[in-house]
Design an enzyme around this catalytic site. Structure first.
Site, PDB file in Angstrom:
ATOM      1  N   GLN A  87       0.918  -1.180  -0.071  1.00  0.00           N
ATOM      2  CA  GLN A  87       0.024  -0.042   0.098  1.00  0.00           C
ATOM      3  C   GLN A  87       0.839   1.258  -0.002  1.00  0.00           C
ATOM      4  OE1 GLN A  87      -2.988  -0.197   3.015  1.00  0.00           O
ATOM      5  NE2 GLN A  87      -3.605  -2.290   2.791  1.00  0.00           N
ATOM      6  N   HIS A 152      -1.499   0.238   5.441  1.00  0.00           N
ATOM      7  CA  HIS A 152      -2.032   1.066   6.568  1.00  0.00           C
ATOM      8  C   HIS A 152      -1.322   2.483   6.817  1.00  0.00           C
ATOM      9  CE1 HIS A 152      -5.190  -2.095   8.165  1.00  0.00           C
ATOM     10  NE2 HIS A 152      -4.964  -2.148   6.868  1.00  0.00           N
ATOM     11  N   GLU A 244     -15.888   2.784   9.011  1.00  0.00           N
ATOM     12  CA  GLU A 244     -16.543   3.904  10.047  1.00  0.00           C
ATOM     13  C   GLU A 244     -16.380   5.108   9.505  1.00  0.00           C
ATOM     14  OE1 GLU A 244     -14.825   1.782  14.136  1.00  0.00           O
ATOM     15  OE2 GLU A 244     -14.167   3.934  13.567  1.00  0.00           O
ATOM     16  N   TYR A 254     -11.207   6.764  19.819  1.00  0.00           N
ATOM     17  CA  TYR A 254     -11.978   6.070  18.929  1.00  0.00           C
ATOM     18  C   TYR A 254     -11.954   4.512  19.125  1.00  0.00           C
ATOM     19  CZ  TYR A 254     -13.414  10.542  17.402  1.00  0.00           C
ATOM     20  OH  TYR A 254     -13.993  11.776  17.221  1.00  0.00           O
ATOM     21  N   TYR A 265      -9.345 -10.414  11.015  1.00  0.00           N
ATOM     22  CA  TYR A 265      -9.396 -11.241   9.756  1.00  0.00           C
ATOM     23  C   TYR A 265      -9.371 -12.722  10.235  1.00  0.00           C
ATOM     24  CZ  TYR A 265      -9.703  -7.405   6.562  1.00  0.00           C
ATOM     25  OH  TYR A 265     -10.197  -6.041   5.942  1.00  0.00           O
TER      26      TYR A 265
END
Length: 374
Positions: A87, A152, A244, A254, A265
């Site tokens: 990513q 991420h 979210e 949060y 997962y």
């Protein structure tokens, strides 16, 4: 951990809502026509220049100026070196609020560390359109610590009305750093435009890294924008379920990875938010997930009924999701089947919406203009 009956009922309702939303309008029934304008190799983000041209990033480390009227494309040189894996790569691009006078453009990207580590970085540079290059590149922020793996990063960027720089710093698939105030992973960061820490951040007494933090307990945040009243909204990918949309408040936690409306997962359950109300719950959750990427709160008038709506790109859902806001509450209003993964959403100077198709794994991604149907 077993879920409570209330939690199971809420999950069932969310699934029912998501299934209903999945009955998206066919292309012919959408209030717009998606017109292909250009193609890029693994595009990730875009922003408009004052003259109406687009800046577009490609994950491999390229920055382009795209003239959407003529089709002419110019590559910008002297960009920072990026880690292009998984990513990671070149990511967001945003103009300074006073770009017309100071020429600053802000870029986020995956940066190599010692050994086999990497982390997100945000740099600013002067955009020299005559010489087609970046000048005076300065790194203003880095993720701490750099870690192994290539997932991420988050690293979405926004400026508020006061000129403060906001950055989404995802938890790099490491879970626990989202709750660790010695790390800025899994946090939303608020800085001055030069990267220094402003007055008013909630954790300034807990060390230099903590001083950057505005909120914590986040997973993978790929969309950030302010509504017309200055409220900050951020969406993030949940684990297995539980994407979210969050209303961000100063100093709030949060909950990730302690609570989530999804599960790991590997099948291990995570307690829902309603089991531990000390953690701030999302305003909207999606199960099945939409895989949100890109986000703009629309303030134009080209699409009837859209002014003030949030527009979210969907990766796995291959959709454009419209969210209706009512003060501090929100709901999914519409979902448009785009037939492809949508990585980025942007509003043009004339109020037209533009989309970037995700060009994953070396593929090309198309730039779309959404022309309203008459």
């Amino acid at each position: 951990m077993r879920r409570s009956p209330l939690s199971l009922l809420a999950s069932a309702l969310l699934v029912a809502s998501a299934v209903a939303s999945a009955q998206a309008p066919a292309a012919a029934d959408r209030p717009f026509e998606a017109v292909e304008v250009a193609r890029f190799d693994e595009p990730w983000a875009m922003t408009f220049l004052p003259d109406g041209r687009l800046l577009v990033t490609e994950k491999a480390g390229r920055l382009w100026v795209q003239d959407v009227a003529t089709g002419k494309r110019t590559r910008i040189g002297r960009v920072p070196e990026v880690v292009h894996a998984g990513q990671g790569g070149f990511a967001d691009v945003v103009l300074h609020p006073q770009f017309s006078s100071n020429g600053w453009v802000y870029l986020s990207y995956a940066e190599a560390g010692d050994g086999n580590t990497s982390g997100a970085a945000v740099a600013r540079a002067k955009l020299d359109l005559e010489d087609k290059e970046l000048e005076d590149l300065q790194v203003v922020w880095r993720q701490v610590p750099k870690v192994a793996g290539n997932g991420h990063y988050g690293h979405r960027i926004a400026f508020d009305a006061d000129g403060m720089l906001w950055i989404t710093s995802s938890e790099r698939q490491k879970f626990d750093p989202a709750q660790d105030m010695a790390s800025n992973l899994g946090k939303i960061v608020r800085l001055r435009d030069d990267g220094s820490v402003p007055d008013g951040n909630p954790f300034t007494g807990q060390g230099d890294v903590a001083a950057q933090v505005w909120s914590l307990g986040h997973r993978n945040m790929l969309g950030i924008d302010f509504d017309r009243d200055g409220r900050l909204w951020v969406h993030e990918m949940g684990p297995k379920g539980g994407d979210e949309l969050n209303l961000i408040e100063k100093g709030a936690n949060y909950g990730y990875p302690i609570v989530s409306n999804g599960d790991h997962y590997d099948g291990r359950p995570i307690p829902d938010h309603d089991t531990q109300p000390q953690y701030r719950a999302p305003v909207i959750t999606w199960t099945p997930v939409i895989s949100p990427a890109g986000f703009v709160i629309y303030d134009g008038d080209r699409y009837p009924g859209w002014n003030g709506s949030g527009l979210i790109g969907g990766l796995s859902s291959q959709s454009l999701v419209r969210v209706a806001f009512d003060g501090t509450s929100a709901r999914e209003a519409e979902r448009f089947d785009m037939g492809t993964r949508i990585r980025e959403v942007e509003q043009g100077p004339d109020g037209t919406i533009w989309l970037l198709e995700d060009g994953g794994k070396g593929a090309q991604g198309r730039l779309y203009r959404l022309d309203p149907r008459s």
